[in-house]
Scaffold this motif. Sequence first.
Motif, short mmCIF file in Angstrom:
data_model
loop_
_atom_site.label_atom_id
_atom_site.label_comp_id
_atom_site.label_asym_id
_atom_site.label_seq_id
_atom_site.Cartn_x
_atom_site.Cartn_y
_atom_site.Cartn_z
N HIS A 37 0.97 -7.54 7.53
CA HIS A 37 0.36 -6.24 7.24
C HIS A 37 0.21 -5.45 8.54
CE1 HIS A 37 -1.76 -3.92 4.17
NE2 HIS A 37 -2.39 -3.41 5.21
N ARG B 284 -9.29 3.45 -0.55
CA ARG B 284 -10.13 2.25 -0.77
C ARG B 284 -11.59 2.59 -0.53
NH1 ARG B 284 -9.59 -3.02 -1.52
NH2 ARG B 284 -7.34 -3.22 -1.26
N ASP C 279 4.32 -5.13 -4.06
CA ASP C 279 3.41 -4.97 -2.91
C ASP C 279 3.51 -6.22 -2.03
OD1 ASP C 279 1.62 -3.61 -1.32
OD2 ASP C 279 -0.10 -3.84 -2.64
N ASP C 280 2.91 -6.12 -0.84
CA ASP C 280 2.94 -7.29 0.04
C ASP C 280 1.93 -8.35 -0.39
OD1 ASP C 280 0.84 -5.59 0.82
OD2 ASP C 280 0.99 -6.07 2.94
N ILE C 281 0.70 -7.89 -0.68
CA ILE C 281 -0.39 -8.86 -0.90
C ILE C 281 -1.12 -8.56 -2.20
CG2 ILE C 281 -2.58 -9.73 0.03
CD1 ILE C 281 -1.71 -8.57 2.78
N GLY D 227 -6.82 -8.31 -6.32
CA GLY D 227 -6.04 -7.91 -7.50
C GLY D 227 -6.37 -6.50 -7.98
N HIS D 228 -7.37 -5.85 -7.38
CA HIS D 228 -7.79 -4.54 -7.91
C HIS D 228 -6.78 -3.43 -7.64
CE1 HIS D 228 -11.70 -5.45 -9.69
NE2 HIS D 228 -11.70 -6.46 -8.82
C1 R5P Z 1 -3.13 -3.18 1.45
O1 R5P Z 1 -2.86 -2.07 1.75
C2 R5P Z 1 -2.15 -4.16 0.90
O2 R5P Z 1 -0.84 -3.67 0.95
C3 R5P Z 1 -2.52 -4.56 -0.51
O3 R5P Z 1 -2.32 -3.46 -1.37
C4 R5P Z 1 -3.94 -5.00 -0.56
O4 R5P Z 1 -4.21 -5.94 0.45
C5 R5P Z 1 -4.26 -5.58 -1.91
O5 R5P Z 1 -5.60 -5.93 -1.91
P1 R5P Z 1 -6.38 -6.15 -3.26
O6 R5P Z 1 -5.59 -7.07 -4.12
O7 R5P Z 1 -7.68 -6.75 -2.81
O8 R5P Z 1 -6.59 -4.80 -3.88
#
Ligand code: R5P
Length: 294
Positions: free
Chosen positions: A128, A195, A219-221, A225-226
Amino acid sequence: MSTATLLLCFEDELTLARKLADAAGLTLATVDRHVFPDGEIKLRLPTPLPPRVVLLRSLHDPNAKLVELLLTARTARELGAEHLTLVAPYLAYMRQDVAFQLGEAVSQRIIGSHLADLFDAVITVDPHLHRISSLKEAVPATQALALTAAPLLGDFVHSQCPDALLIGPDEESEQWITAAARQHHFDHGVCRKTRHGDRQVEITLPDVAVTGRAVVLLDDIASSGHTLAQTARLLLRSGARSVDVAVTHALFSGDALQVVREAGVGQIWSTDSVTHESNSVSIAPLVAAALQQF
Ligand code: R5P
């Protein structure tokens, strides 16, 4: 890398380690790990060690693993390893890259320097990194290599859903959307995200027609999950026929999987950078090719 190079892993990552050892032609051995009742750990490395050692350790749930890395790397040096490579398919602490408020630790810089002190080379996948352009700026090891799994995810999505509309949930995902869309000419778009908290995100959909489309969110991560859940809800409300998800790092912390499913997401696919039931694509060939370049 020659066959004399040893690949070290921990028991919980044997599945990926075996694939990587096969793909890169490396000998595989595990680090024995004992946890004492008070939480301290004792590690035992195989001996003798060859001069070149690769350690596979994906850094989800990172805090205890950072201690494991410290103990493993220092012990490997004492046992004769001259060149140490860390393969951390998921590299933690990369998101805190500036002090947003006075007094905040810039974790990326601190953890990155720590890893560079321990290892000669660091390889990771889709880190990231958004305010810097190269991994070496965050991890100043002699060699620092960031690979991307986006083309692999693009190939997989194409095999499952050739007419997918690829959507990235935030501006940062544009790089992965572009890389994944390139080979298969997927229609694609990228949302805007604000966010408001760990589990509160506001998403604005791109100006792309979604009615009747089979959308794949890339997406990367996936952490809480929100991000995926909120984007999926908006897409389904706007008429998308289906929403599936493809991510590199399936962290899915706590109830994240349920959050994503309750938002109406169908299939959830991920790479095996983090061991998870959604793993559908292996990064082993990608990492093996990088190790062979070294
Ligand atoms: C952040 O910008 C990353 O690309 C992911 O979108 C983020 O880490 C996802 O996080 P979460 O699943 O907590 O919304």
